[in-house]
Scaffold this active site. Structure first.
Site, PDB file in Angstrom:
ATOM      1  N   SER A 238       2.227  -4.847  10.249  1.00 38.78           N
ATOM      2  CA  SER A 238       1.696  -5.182   8.922  1.00 38.78           C
ATOM      3  C   SER A 238       2.812  -5.558   7.950  1.00 38.78           C
ATOM      4  O   SER A 238       3.438  -6.590   8.155  1.00 38.78           O
ATOM      5  CB  SER A 238       0.814  -4.032   8.421  1.00 38.78           C
ATOM      6  OG  SER A 238      -0.045  -4.488   7.417  1.00 38.78           O
ATOM      7  N   ASP A 261      -0.283  -7.333  13.706  1.00 42.21           N
ATOM      8  CA  ASP A 261      -1.217  -7.439  12.575  1.00 42.21           C
ATOM      9  C   ASP A 261      -0.461  -7.676  11.265  1.00 42.21           C
ATOM     10  O   ASP A 261      -0.584  -6.920  10.308  1.00 42.21           O
ATOM     11  CB  ASP A 261      -2.070  -6.173  12.467  1.00 42.21           C
ATOM     12  CG  ASP A 261      -3.560  -6.554  12.339  1.00 42.21           C
ATOM     13  OD1 ASP A 261      -4.372  -5.661  12.075  1.00 42.21           O
ATOM     14  OD2 ASP A 261      -3.883  -7.752  12.493  1.00 42.21           O
ATOM     15  N   HIS A 317      -6.933  -2.606  12.069  1.00 41.65           N
ATOM     16  CA  HIS A 317      -5.550  -2.513  11.600  1.00 41.65           C
ATOM     17  C   HIS A 317      -4.889  -1.218  12.067  1.00 41.65           C
ATOM     18  O   HIS A 317      -3.719  -1.207  12.415  1.00 41.65           O
ATOM     19  CB  HIS A 317      -5.542  -2.580  10.062  1.00 41.65           C
ATOM     20  CG  HIS A 317      -4.227  -3.013   9.505  1.00 41.65           C
ATOM     21  ND1 HIS A 317      -3.530  -4.126   9.960  1.00 41.65           N
ATOM     22  CD2 HIS A 317      -3.463  -2.482   8.520  1.00 41.65           C
ATOM     23  CE1 HIS A 317      -2.408  -4.254   9.290  1.00 41.65           C
ATOM     24  NE2 HIS A 317      -2.339  -3.280   8.404  1.00 41.65           N
TER      25      HIS A 317
HETATM   26  C1  LIG Z   1      -5.948   3.282  -0.624  1.00 44.87           C
HETATM   27  C2  LIG Z   1      -4.578   2.775  -0.359  1.00 44.87           C
HETATM   28  N1  LIG Z   1      -4.505   1.313  -0.361  1.00 44.87           N
HETATM   29  C3  LIG Z   1      -3.057   1.102  -0.656  1.00 44.87           C
HETATM   30  C4  LIG Z   1      -2.704  -0.293  -0.890  1.00 44.87           C
HETATM   31  C5  LIG Z   1      -4.866   0.641   0.952  1.00 44.87           C
HETATM   32  C6  LIG Z   1      -4.515   1.578   2.135  1.00 44.87           C
HETATM   33  N2  LIG Z   1      -4.533   0.866   3.433  1.00 44.87           N
HETATM   34  C7  LIG Z   1      -5.689   1.082   4.315  1.00 44.87           C
HETATM   35  C8  LIG Z   1      -5.537   2.447   4.954  1.00 44.87           C
HETATM   36  C9  LIG Z   1      -4.224   3.054   5.467  1.00 44.87           C
HETATM   37  C10 LIG Z   1      -5.337   4.001   5.715  1.00 44.87           C
HETATM   38  C11 LIG Z   1      -5.284   5.378   6.317  1.00 44.87           C
HETATM   39  C12 LIG Z   1      -4.262   5.731   7.147  1.00 44.87           C
HETATM   40  C13 LIG Z   1      -4.230   7.026   7.671  1.00 44.87           C
HETATM   41  C14 LIG Z   1      -5.245   7.929   7.336  1.00 44.87           C
HETATM   42  C15 LIG Z   1      -5.207   9.302   7.904  1.00 44.87           C
HETATM   43  F1  LIG Z   1      -6.087  10.073   7.301  1.00 44.87           F
HETATM   44  F2  LIG Z   1      -5.496   9.263   9.209  1.00 44.87           F
HETATM   45  F3  LIG Z   1      -3.989   9.808   7.729  1.00 44.87           F
HETATM   46  C16 LIG Z   1      -6.264   7.573   6.489  1.00 44.87           C
HETATM   47  C17 LIG Z   1      -6.301   6.261   5.950  1.00 44.87           C
HETATM   48  C18 LIG Z   1      -5.855   3.736   4.302  1.00 44.87           C
HETATM   49  C19 LIG Z   1      -6.235   2.882   6.219  1.00 44.87           C
HETATM   50  C20 LIG Z   1      -3.490   0.054   3.778  1.00 44.87           C
HETATM   51  O1  LIG Z   1      -2.517  -0.050   3.051  1.00 44.87           O
HETATM   52  C21 LIG Z   1      -3.524  -0.726   5.104  1.00 44.87           C
HETATM   53  N3  LIG Z   1      -2.159  -1.257   5.306  1.00 44.87           N
HETATM   54  C22 LIG Z   1      -1.229  -0.543   6.017  1.00 44.87           C
HETATM   55  S1  LIG Z   1      -1.659   0.932   6.696  1.00 44.87           S
HETATM   56  C23 LIG Z   1      -0.156   1.611   7.400  1.00 44.87           C
HETATM   57  C24 LIG Z   1      -0.304   3.068   7.551  1.00 44.87           C
HETATM   58  C25 LIG Z   1      -0.045   3.909   6.482  1.00 44.87           C
HETATM   59  C26 LIG Z   1      -0.234   5.275   6.611  1.00 44.87           C
HETATM   60  C27 LIG Z   1      -0.703   5.780   7.810  1.00 44.87           C
HETATM   61  F4  LIG Z   1      -0.871   7.096   7.942  1.00 44.87           F
HETATM   62  C28 LIG Z   1      -0.940   4.957   8.889  1.00 44.87           C
HETATM   63  C29 LIG Z   1      -0.750   3.602   8.761  1.00 44.87           C
HETATM   64  N4  LIG Z   1       0.018  -0.988   6.204  1.00 44.87           N
HETATM   65  C30 LIG Z   1       0.435  -2.165   5.642  1.00 44.87           C
HETATM   66  O2  LIG Z   1       1.590  -2.570   5.809  1.00 44.87           O
HETATM   67  C31 LIG Z   1      -0.529  -2.892   4.872  1.00 44.87           C
HETATM   68  C32 LIG Z   1      -1.796  -2.431   4.703  1.00 44.87           C
HETATM   69  C33 LIG Z   1      -2.559  -3.298   3.885  1.00 44.87           C
HETATM   70  C34 LIG Z   1      -1.747  -4.353   3.526  1.00 44.87           C
HETATM   71  C35 LIG Z   1      -0.403  -4.173   4.133  1.00 44.87           C
END
Ligand SMILES: CCN(CC)CCN(C[C@]12C[C@](c3ccc(C(F)(F)F)cc3)(C1)C2)C(=O)Cn1c(SCc2ccc(F)cc2)nc(=O)c2c1C=CC2
Length: 399
Positions: A238, A261, A317
């Site tokens: 990402s 991704d 993702h």
């Molecule tokens: C509300 C926050 N809002 C912030 C901008 C959007 C938050 N979001 C979607 C989420 C990450 C999610 C997630 C993870 C992990 C649990 C758990 F509960 F399992 F720990 C829950 C819920 C919430 C799915 C993303 O950011 C997606 N994303 C990610 S996710 C990378 C990640 C981060 C933490 C983790 F533990 C695992 C993976 N990496 C990127 O580089 C990019 C994006 C979007 C564009 C660029």
């Protein structure tokens, strides 16, 4: 136990011939230093315990901030559900100097940190790679830290460790702040940190002494002359995928890259095929991508046969980070941490396509070419290119 709704899962072990060890390395006592988790081929060690998956409670606090939860809630939730999770790599196991191993630098996504892509890093290490999973200090990680030497007076006190951890938490966008501008600045820093990590590993490979401010009994001298310095690649998820593109365009010693991704927003609009000369593989999930993002990827690929894109059907993702394995029940469904495809099946496709691509462009002498068809998008649950329609909307003939 299978009775509770939150069934307990494990992060999958490496399928390659090598046992895997992991150890943490932090240089200097400042934010400019390198911080990485090294996964490497190790001697079998039944007596050594597995590494902790999330090593400090501050990561739970950071994740809570990132997920807009209250810290007191998040910290307890994470501690309860994943506090005892280990990753299938032996903590500080002895490095196995057998051949010169190719090097892979891994860049995490937004709100992630160095330890939560262990299924990918451990598989690569089990197949004979040294993997440096960097932890970025650009405030895109949920949490990270650097070590500061205590003042003389402080450390005089009883049981005061000489080092203290300075924590840096995820920086939310300020209201009115232009996201592209912040992310473009951060991706530059992230690329520099990948290049710094590359130089650090090469320094260790040359036998130079490096100071690890995290005191562990791992013998860094055992890595001397063990890195194949002509076979180095960069990989990321990402925001880490955008970091791959930036790192390739800045550092020719990264011979090829794999973007999982990819999030293209941090990459400038002036991106074109000439920005990246090296081979590049895009492995996309089915559900995350969208037309504008795909169009930027296609501009970068244009007609370069060494740049390819495939999509894993039924994946999301979160099919790439480890949470897809350790979560279940309502949490997994609420946060879309699993797609329709079985998480192990999805990561196998991603890892096999990656290994085949790396063999081809790093000229490895392994049997990863058995998975070449996956790189062309041929196989179960994989398609060439993308499922996203990017054809320009036809003007409606009625108007
Ligand atoms: C509300 C926050 N809002 C912030 C901008 C959007 C938050 N979001 C979607 C989420 C990450 C999610 C997630 C993870 C992990 C649990 C758990 F509960 F399992 F720990 C829950 C819920 C919430 C799915 C993303 O950011 C997606 N994303 C990610 S996710 C990378 C990640 C981060 C933490 C983790 F533990 C695992 C993976 N990496 C990127 O580089 C990019 C994006 C979007 C564009 C660029």
């Amino acid at each position: 136990s299978t009775s509770s709704t939150e069934k307990f899962y494990r992060i999958p072990e490496g399928k390659g011939p090598h046992s895997v060890g992991c150890t943490d390395l932090m240089t200097e006592n400042a934010v400019e230093g390198s911080f990485l988790r090294l996964y490497y081929p190790a001697y079998d060690a039944t007596d050594i315990e597995e590494a902790r998956w999330i090593p400090d409670k501050e990561y739970y606090q950071g994740l809570s901030d990132f997920l807009n939860m209250y810290r007191v809630v998040g910290e307890r939730l994470f501690h309860y559900y994943v506090g005892s999770v280990t990753c299938p790599a032996k903590s500080n196991a002895a490095f196995k100097p057998e051949e010169k191993y190719p090097l892979l630098v891994f860049s995490h996504g937004l709100g992630a940190f160095r330890t939560i892509y262990s299924a990918i890093c451990i598989e690569m290490a089990s197949q004979g790679f040294i993997v440096a999973a960097v932890e970025h200090r650009d405030e895109s990680a949920s949490a990270t830290y650097y070590c500061k030497r205590r003042s003389v007076s402080e450390s005089q006190e009883e049981s005061m460790p000489s080092m203290e951890k300075e924590w840096i938490y995820y920086r939310k966008l300020k209201t009115g702040e232009e996201e592209r501008c912040l992310r473009h600045k951060q991706v530059q820093q992230r690329a520099q940190e990948c290049i710094k990590a590359l130089n650090l590993i090469l320094k260790i490979n040359s036998g130079e002494e490096v100071t690890n401010v995290l005191h562990s009994d791992f013998d860094w001298n055992s890595l001397k002359d063990s890195v194949d310095t002509s076979r180095i690649a960069v990989m990321g998820h990402s925001f880490g995928g955008a970091t791959v593109i930036e790192s390739l365009s800045k550092e020719i010693r990264f011979r090829c890259g794999i973007a999982l991704d990819v999030w293209m927003l941090p990459v400038g609009d002036d991106i074109c095929q000439n920005s990246v000369q090296q081979p590049l593989l895009f492995i996309n999930s089915e559900k995350f991508q969208w037309a504008e993002n795909i169009l930027k990827i296609k501009k970068l690929i244009s007609n370069d046969t060494n740049k390819k894109m495939i999509t894993i059907k039924g994946s999301v993702h979160q099919s790439f980070p480890d949470f897809t394995f350790v979560s279940g029940g309502i949490i997994a469904r609420f946060f879309k941490l699993k797609g329709e495809i079985d998480p192990n099946e999805a990561i196998d496709i991603s890892n096999r396509a990656s290994l085949a691509f790396l063999q081809k462009h790093l000229s490895l002498k392994k049997d990863f070419d058995q998975w070449d068809s996956l790189v062309d998008g041929i196989g179960a649950n994989v398609i060439p290119g993308t499922n996203i329609d990017t054809s320009p909307a036809e003007p409606d003939p009625c108007f």
